[in-house]
Design an enzyme around this catalytic site. Structure first.
Site, PDB file in Angstrom:
ATOM      1  N   THR A 172      -2.486  -3.566   5.046  1.00  0.00           N
ATOM      2  CA  THR A 172      -1.170  -2.935   5.164  1.00  0.00           C
ATOM      3  C   THR A 172      -0.663  -2.582   3.774  1.00  0.00           C
ATOM      4  O   THR A 172      -1.443  -2.527   2.820  1.00  0.00           O
ATOM      5  CB  THR A 172      -0.193  -3.831   5.960  1.00  0.00           C
ATOM      6  N   ASN A 173       0.634  -2.317   3.634  1.00  0.00           N
ATOM      7  CA  ASN A 173       1.199  -1.958   2.332  1.00  0.00           C
ATOM      8  C   ASN A 173       2.583  -2.581   2.206  1.00  0.00           C
ATOM      9  O   ASN A 173       3.034  -3.300   3.096  1.00  0.00           O
ATOM     10  CB  ASN A 173       1.244  -0.435   2.183  1.00  0.00           C
TER      11      ASN A 173
END
Ligand code: CTP
Length: 396
Positions: free
Chosen positions: A209-210
């Site tokens: 993810t980020n």
């Protein structure tokens, strides 16, 4: 933040939840509203008018017969000055009086005399709420355009659990702003907003993810709601609460977000892709947890996710976001062209107080014609309004 000073009449009636109205008065005052509080006699048994006076910095109306009051000269003055009337908490008694068109206290009198929209947040015993008399009163008022928010289920004054508790202040606040903005400059428009960082599974417990917090997308959804738009917010996982009055579709992966966007844009005026979509995902997610004990090292093969903004095209305005760490304008311009966007909102994530997780942002808006508009550092809710100003211009 609300731009123009708006006037709200906050009617407080006799419920144990009356103390929560102080928090509401505080929130509306902080947001720049002129808050005129009216209290029934019963409400004053639960909380003092002095509390509201100090919070709002305004006189509090406690009776119809106060000749010293600035409002008593003309008993409908409050009603005429109101941009919105909110009754919170509203007892079964005040709802019944309003439904019958009575005007024997300052709240019912104001409701009868105002042309402003009216929001009612009920709080009462669950048997009173479910009583067919109350049901009929509520139905009658809904038919006449009154907005009800709540009640919620929870612990009641009697000590038992039931439906009758004043709903959350976030909900009351959000719905009141929505009602207030119903005739705003985006009224009648449908806008799809995406937010948050997608999660691409590696195995049942891990993902790629980020750092996106979702704040920018949520701020856009709320600001557009407050300007009258009908919003679908497609959200990747975030810690943020769903904005009241907004249809939220929760997704996890880029693939799920693509599907939700495709389904939602069928009748939309604009798509605003504020989500940070993961660009790569594992080619194959392991079906069982990958065990550290069993491996000396791990290589995960990645493939590109679908480029949602590029794929989803149609007869609606398409707005992108670009979080860049270098060559901001050149990179953003390239994306506008490559993805055929109406405009893009670009920001440099390496700058202080900008980008992921912050409350503020400094963005540059670049449109399809190459026009560059550099905005100063401002809170994300103000950025949201500036983005919507641009959108409104394009929608015209
Ligand atoms: N976007 C998208 N689908 C993707 C990646 C990005 O819809 N798989 C959207 C984003 O929501 C954003 C815009 O495209 O509105 C630009 O995203 P960004 O990550 O900056 O651009 P990329 O196209 O991924 O290019 P790069 O990674 O090379 O910067």
């Amino acid at each position: 933040m609300v731009n123009k000073i708006k006037t709200i009449v906050l009617g407080v009636t006799g419920s144990i939840a009356a103390y929560k109205a102080a928090e509401l008065a505080s929130r509306f005052t902080t947001e720049g509203f002129c808050v005129n509080v009216i209290m029934t006699e019963s409400a004053q048994q639960f909380i003092s008018p002095l509390t509201f006076r100090n919070i709002t910095g305004r006189p509090v109306v406690t009776t119809m017969w106060d000749i010293a009051s600035e409002f008593s000269v003309e008993h409908v003055a409050l009603a005429e000055a109101a941009d919105v009337v909110l009754i919170a908490p509203a007892t079964a008694n005040i709802i019944a009086k309003i439904a019958c068109g009575m005007a024997d206290d300052m709240i019912s009198c104001t409701v009868l005399a105002t042309r402003a929209p009216i929001v009612i947040a009920p709080a009462m015993n669950d048997n009173m709420w479910s009583n067919s008399i109350t049901r009929e009163n509520v139905a009658r008022l809904v038919k006449r355009g009154f907005t009800f928010v709540g009640p919620a289920r929870g612990r009641l004054a009697s000590g038992k659990m039931g439906l009758g508790r004043l709903t959350s202040l976030d909900e009351i606040f959000g719905i009141t702003l929505q009602v207030l903005g119903r005739k705003g400059d985006l009224a009648g428009r449908h806008i799809v907003v995406t937010a948050g960082g997608t999660q691409e599974p590696v195995d049942p417990v891990r993902c790629l993810t980020n750092h996106s917090s979702g704040k920018m997308g949520y701020a856009i959804a709320e600001a557009a709601r407050n300007r009258g738009a009908d919003i679908t917010l497609i959200s990747a996982p975030t810690t943020l609460a769903a904005p009241p009055g907004v249809k939220v579709i929760s997704v996890r992966t880029a693939e799920e977000m693509l599907k939700a966007v495709q389904d939602s844009v069928k009748k939309t005026d604009a798509l605003i892709m504020a989500a940070a979509v993961a660009d790569f995902r594992p080619v194959k997610a392991a079906s069982q947890k990958i065990k550290r004990q069993e491996m000396s090292e791990l290589t995960v093969e990645l493939e590109k996710t679908p480029d949602i903004l590029n794929e989803v095209r149609g007869n609606f305005i398409r707005v992108g976001f670009a979080a860049e760490s270098r060559d901001l304008i050149a990179n953003a311009r390239d994306k506008v062209k490559r993805k055929g966007l109406d405009f893009i909102v670009a920001n440099d994530i390496t700058e202080k107080d900008c980008g992921f997780g912050t409350e503020t942002n400094r963005v540059t808006i670049i449109d399809g014609k190459g026009k560059v508009d550099e905005l100063p550092l401002m809170p994300k809710d103000e950025v949201a309004d500036r983005v919507l100003d641009k959108l409104r211009g394009v929608l015209k």
